[in-house]
Scaffold this motif. Structure first.
Motif, mmCIF file in Angstrom:
data_model
loop_
_atom_site.group_PDB
_atom_site.id
_atom_site.type_symbol
_atom_site.label_atom_id
_atom_site.label_comp_id
_atom_site.label_asym_id
_atom_site.label_seq_id
_atom_site.Cartn_x
_atom_site.Cartn_y
_atom_site.Cartn_z
ATOM 1 N N GLU A 87 1.231 -1.611 0.162
ATOM 2 C CA GLU A 87 0.400 -0.003 0.273
ATOM 3 C C GLU A 87 1.264 1.893 -0.141
ATOM 4 O O GLU A 87 1.978 1.439 0.493
ATOM 5 C CB GLU A 87 -0.700 0.013 1.048
ATOM 6 N N GLU A 88 0.457 2.131 -0.727
ATOM 7 C CA GLU A 88 0.914 3.357 -0.913
ATOM 8 C C GLU A 88 0.361 4.623 -0.254
ATOM 9 O O GLU A 88 0.345 5.473 -0.145
ATOM 10 C CB GLU A 88 1.132 3.576 -2.414
ATOM 11 N N ALA A 89 -0.915 4.507 -0.723
ATOM 12 C CA ALA A 89 -1.807 5.198 0.723
ATOM 13 C C ALA A 89 -1.890 6.012 1.655
ATOM 14 O O ALA A 89 -1.755 4.427 2.433
ATOM 15 C CB ALA A 89 -3.632 4.792 -0.383
ATOM 16 N N LYS A 359 -2.156 2.923 -4.441
ATOM 17 C CA LYS A 359 -2.973 4.343 -3.697
ATOM 18 C C LYS A 359 -4.274 4.246 -3.510
ATOM 19 O O LYS A 359 -5.128 5.155 -3.714
ATOM 20 C CB LYS A 359 -2.600 5.391 -4.518
#
Length: 395
Positions: A87-89, A359
């Motif tokens: 996860e990048e969010a 994201k």
């Protein structure tokens, strides 16, 4: 975390369902590994007085809200697994499991159907039958629905409804379509065995890399030149593996990919054509070729009557209902529809990124309205079937 009673207060219910979604989002689990997820769902249901069925499932949960004992049974379904994506969010509830993320919104689906279960529990005395509440594992592998079916979870069910979030649609929009909604999804592997040789003396070997390149090019012609333009189909080769140094022609090459189709006859025809391509090219070179076919879920095929019904209930719940185009993505809800009629809908969640994106996010304001919608859909479906069955008995 959990409700000791099912609350009539919308603000309290919404807050709880957001907590449910965030809890699941922070601790995602991959397909067939949803052990803690299943424990949480069971606890949330039981804390609200909702029965959990004792069925032979390794992961996944089936709950039930029983109203009138001699009434029909309908089902609502959520999927619960996550994806192998980092996860990048950034958020306060970002995934705490490296490399695993709810990038497809199954945490949203689960929170919605838990909310619907709470609301149905509040309406238990007026239900004209039973609502089966399915929290299915392993949708992302394409076969989790089969575990629910094999467990007996669909026994006596006369209609089933499911959902998927749509981050590219706004909150308050519900997408529906009669008939084919998603593609049939198949995976293939191709093993090519030639004869290794020195790269400077290719005539002494049988080059599987050259053979693989011809197979890849020819597979595209299966779609562009052998499939009617009116028939939507896709063949994508997504992996090539062969060789390990610059001056040696390898003995073997491995290919992997996927086929997406919307009709069962086209699906089978393309499989046979892939076999023919592999056989023809490898035999021409004196090599050997093997096709390994992994049949995935067929197309989601929405029953016209239940689709129209689901659309009507959506409008009465304040949704803007739009007709959606078929998608080449897959969904194993289709396995349920091979046995019983039902409808699958898309719920707008106003996200910034598409599904399976690192994201990926959604607007949590979509949770509570969707919970009310599915509770109403299940209740009104029971009323419809009950009335039809009564009419048959009276005639």
């Amino acid at each position: 975390m959990g409700l000791n009673i099912v609350s009539d207060n919308k603000n309290e219910l919404e807050s709880h369902l957001i907590d449910v979604r965030r809890n699941l989002h922070a601790e995602p689990e991959l397909s067939n590994q949803e052990i803690e997820t299943s424990k949480k769902i069971k606890k949330w249901l039981e804390n609200a007085g909702i029965s959990v069925l004792d069925v032979p499932l390794q992961t996944g949960i089936i709950g039930e809200v029983k109203g009138q004992s001699d009434g029909p049974v309908v089902a609502i379904r959520a999927d619960i697994d996550a994806l192998p994506i980092n996860e990048e969010a950034v958020s306060s509830f970002q995934s705490t499991i490296p490399g695993v993320m709810h990038a497809c919104g199954h945490d949203f689906h689960t929170a919605v159907i838990i909310g619907a279960a709470y609301l149905l529990k509040n309406r238990q005395d007026r239900l004209r039958g039973t609502v089966r509440i399915i929290f299915q594992p392993a949708e992302e592998t394409g076969h989790g629905a089969k575990s629910i079916i094999n467990s007996g979870g669909l026994n006596a069910v006369e209609a089933i409804f499911g959902l998927h979030n749509d981050p590219l649609s706004e909150v308050g929009v519900l997408g529906v379509k009669e008939g084919v909604l998603t593609a049939g999804v198949d995976r293939f592997e191709i093993n090519i065995k030639g004869k290794g040789s020195h790269a400077a003396r290719p005539h002494e070997g049988i080059d599987p890399i050259v053979i693989a390149s011809e197979i890849i090019s020819r597979l595209q012609a299966v779609i562009s030149r052998e499939t009617k333009p009116s028939e939507t189909a896709v063949i994508s080769v997504t992996q090539i593996r062969g060789g390990n140094t610059w001056n040696v022609i390898p003995e073997t090459v491995y290919l992997e990919g996927t086929v997406r189709t919307f009709k069962e006859d086209i699906r089978e025809t393309i499989r046979k054509k892939i076999e023919r391509v592999i056989k023809g090219i490898t035999e021409t070179y004196g090599a050997k070729g093997e096709l390994i076919w992994h049949a995935g879920p067929p197309s989601v095929n929405n029953d016209p009557e239940w689709t129209n019904f689901a659309s009507h209930i959506a409008k009465t719940n304040g949704y803007k209902v739009v007709e959606v185009e078929p998608t080449s993505g897959g969904e194993d809800f289709s396995f349920y529809q091979q046995l019983i009629r039902g409808a699958f809908v898309n719920i707008g969640v106003s996200g910034e990124y598409g599904l399976h994106h690192p994201k990926y996010t959604l607007n949590e304001e979509a949770i509570l309205p969707a919970a009310y919608y599915f509770a109403d859909l299940a209740e009104q479906a029971l009323n419809k079937i009950y009335a039809e069955n009564f009419a048959k008995k009276s005639s």
